[in-house]
Design a protein around this motif. Structure first.
Motif, PDB file in Angstrom:
ATOM      1  N   TRP A  74       1.500   4.316  -2.371  1.00 34.97           N
ATOM      2  CA  TRP A  74       1.091   5.014  -3.599  1.00 34.97           C
ATOM      3  C   TRP A  74       2.303   5.698  -4.223  1.00 34.97           C
ATOM      4  O   TRP A  74       3.130   6.239  -3.504  1.00 34.97           O
ATOM      5  CB  TRP A  74       0.019   6.052  -3.270  1.00 34.97           C
ATOM      6  N   PRO A  75       2.480   5.683  -5.569  1.00 33.43           N
ATOM      7  CA  PRO A  75       1.641   5.077  -6.607  1.00 33.43           C
ATOM      8  C   PRO A  75       2.176   3.736  -7.101  1.00 33.43           C
ATOM      9  O   PRO A  75       2.045   3.389  -8.252  1.00 33.43           O
ATOM     10  CB  PRO A  75       1.740   6.119  -7.721  1.00 33.43           C
ATOM     11  N   GLU A 128       0.819  -1.218   0.000  1.00 33.76           N
ATOM     12  CA  GLU A 128       0.000   0.000   0.000  1.00 33.76           C
ATOM     13  C   GLU A 128       0.853   1.268   0.000  1.00 33.76           C
ATOM     14  O   GLU A 128       0.706   2.136   0.852  1.00 33.76           O
ATOM     15  CB  GLU A 128      -0.962   0.009   1.193  1.00 33.76           C
ATOM     16  N   TYR A 142      -2.413  -5.036  -6.281  1.00 37.68           N
ATOM     17  CA  TYR A 142      -2.916  -4.731  -7.626  1.00 37.68           C
ATOM     18  C   TYR A 142      -2.706  -5.920  -8.558  1.00 37.68           C
ATOM     19  O   TYR A 142      -3.592  -6.278  -9.343  1.00 37.68           O
ATOM     20  CB  TYR A 142      -2.197  -3.510  -8.201  1.00 37.68           C
ATOM     21  N   ASP A 174      -8.470  -0.835  -7.829  1.00 42.32           N
ATOM     22  CA  ASP A 174      -7.770  -0.634  -6.553  1.00 42.32           C
ATOM     23  C   ASP A 174      -8.095  -1.756  -5.569  1.00 42.32           C
ATOM     24  O   ASP A 174      -9.267  -2.042  -5.332  1.00 42.32           O
ATOM     25  CB  ASP A 174      -8.190   0.712  -5.964  1.00 42.32           C
ATOM     26  N   THR A 195       4.312   1.394 -11.494  1.00 42.49           N
ATOM     27  CA  THR A 195       3.316   2.335 -10.958  1.00 42.49           C
ATOM     28  C   THR A 195       1.930   2.067 -11.529  1.00 42.49           C
ATOM     29  O   THR A 195       1.767   1.341 -12.510  1.00 42.49           O
ATOM     30  CB  THR A 195       3.703   3.798 -11.283  1.00 42.49           C
ATOM     31  N   ILE A 196       0.934   2.722 -10.917  1.00 49.36           N
ATOM     32  CA  ILE A 196      -0.463   2.567 -11.341  1.00 49.36           C
ATOM     33  C   ILE A 196      -0.849   3.581 -12.424  1.00 49.36           C
ATOM     34  O   ILE A 196      -1.965   3.559 -12.926  1.00 49.36           O
ATOM     35  CB  ILE A 196      -1.421   2.734 -10.144  1.00 49.36           C
ATOM     36  N   TRP A 197       0.085   4.450 -12.824  1.00 48.96           N
ATOM     37  CA  TRP A 197      -0.266   5.582 -13.674  1.00 48.96           C
ATOM     38  C   TRP A 197      -0.784   5.177 -15.045  1.00 48.96           C
ATOM     39  O   TRP A 197      -1.739   5.773 -15.556  1.00 48.96           O
ATOM     40  CB  TRP A 197       0.922   6.546 -13.804  1.00 48.96           C
ATOM     41  N   SER A 249      -4.280   3.850 -14.735  1.00 52.47           N
ATOM     42  CA  SER A 249      -5.168   4.972 -14.438  1.00 52.47           C
ATOM     43  C   SER A 249      -5.446   5.778 -15.704  1.00 52.47           C
ATOM     44  O   SER A 249      -6.579   6.174 -15.977  1.00 52.47           O
ATOM     45  CB  SER A 249      -4.530   5.861 -13.368  1.00 52.47           C
TER      46      SER A 249
END
Length: 240
Positions: A196-197, A194, A203, A231, A219-221, A224
């Motif tokens: 970020w990001p 947990e 995930y 999430d 990363t989650i970018w 997104s």
């Protein structure tokens, strides 16, 4: 030899079991019997599953070496924009190039991974080898290297392709290729940090259960940006 391997994997399972229990708020006192049956069956990979993952990974490992070997050959032949020393660009430009390189790799790996799902023959003949591990109790760090060899090479290929675009320092490039192996093991252990990001294990566990989300790399970018992010915190709240 098989007995030694079994003992090593069993030791790792005990360690993995303790870490996962602590993640769920269960403290383990030394000397206590902590093998909770419900937890083991729901979240801990079996010896058989991990042994299969190790076998698949070891068969693929020699082929994984093809990419860094090819990369080094192209760099030494002067075909790429790779530099040998940071002094050739200076630290300010080195940092800018490194950031650009990582962003381009994120983009490339995201789309490579996504197309390995979307293009059915690629999924069937390559990526499905990895996705037989599709539940939390079949995932382990060993699954992180258990790919069809060509699948593993394709997903790391953006690191090499980007050398033709960005003047990346060679040792940094090789270090990042090594980090791929460490990172892919990390995101398959189902222990979500947990942070970020970062596209952590939480995930990626969702990716292994839905097949349509969280294709990203570090990363989650990218997920997104392209609408494929799911999430783990939101998933947990829905279940509650």
């Amino acid at each position: 030899m098989d007995r030694i391997n079994k003992r090593l994997i069993s030791s790792w399972r005990d360690c993995f079991h303790n870490v996962r229990l602590k993640e769920f708020g269960v403290d383990i006192a030394p000397g206590t019997n902590h093998k909770l049956k419900f937890f083991v069956s729901d979240a801990i990979p079996s010896y058989r599953a991990m042994k299969l993952q190790i076998i698949v990974a070891m068969k693929a490992m020699p082929w994984y070496c093809v990419l860094p070997t090819l990369s080094e050959y192209m760099v030494e032949s002067g075909w790429t924009r790779c530099t040998s020393r940071i002094g050739e660009t200076g630290w300010p430009l080195y940092i800018i190039y490194l950031a650009t390189y990582l962003v381009l790799c994120e983009f490339g790996i995201y789309w490579m991974h996504r197309e390995l799902h979307d293009i059915k023959p690629l999924y069937k003949h390559l990526h499905a080898t990895h996705h037989i591990y599709n539940k939390q109790n079949t995932l382990s760090p060993f699954a992180g290297l258990a790919f069809h060899p060509l699948d593993g090479i394709l997903q790391a290929a953006p690191h090499v392709i980007c050398l033709f675009i960005v003047p990346m320092q060679f040792r940094t490039h090789m270090l990042l290729l090594f980090c791929e192996a460490v990172w892919t093991a990390n995101i398959h252990d189902c222990i979500h940090g947990e942070v970020w990001p970062v596209m952590g294990a939480g995930y990626h566990t969702i990716h292994h259960t839905t097949y349509r989300h969280n294709y990203g790399h570090y990363t989650i970018w990218m997920d997104s940006l392209f609408g494929t992010l799911r999430d783990p915190q939101e998933e947990s709240e829905k279940k509650e």
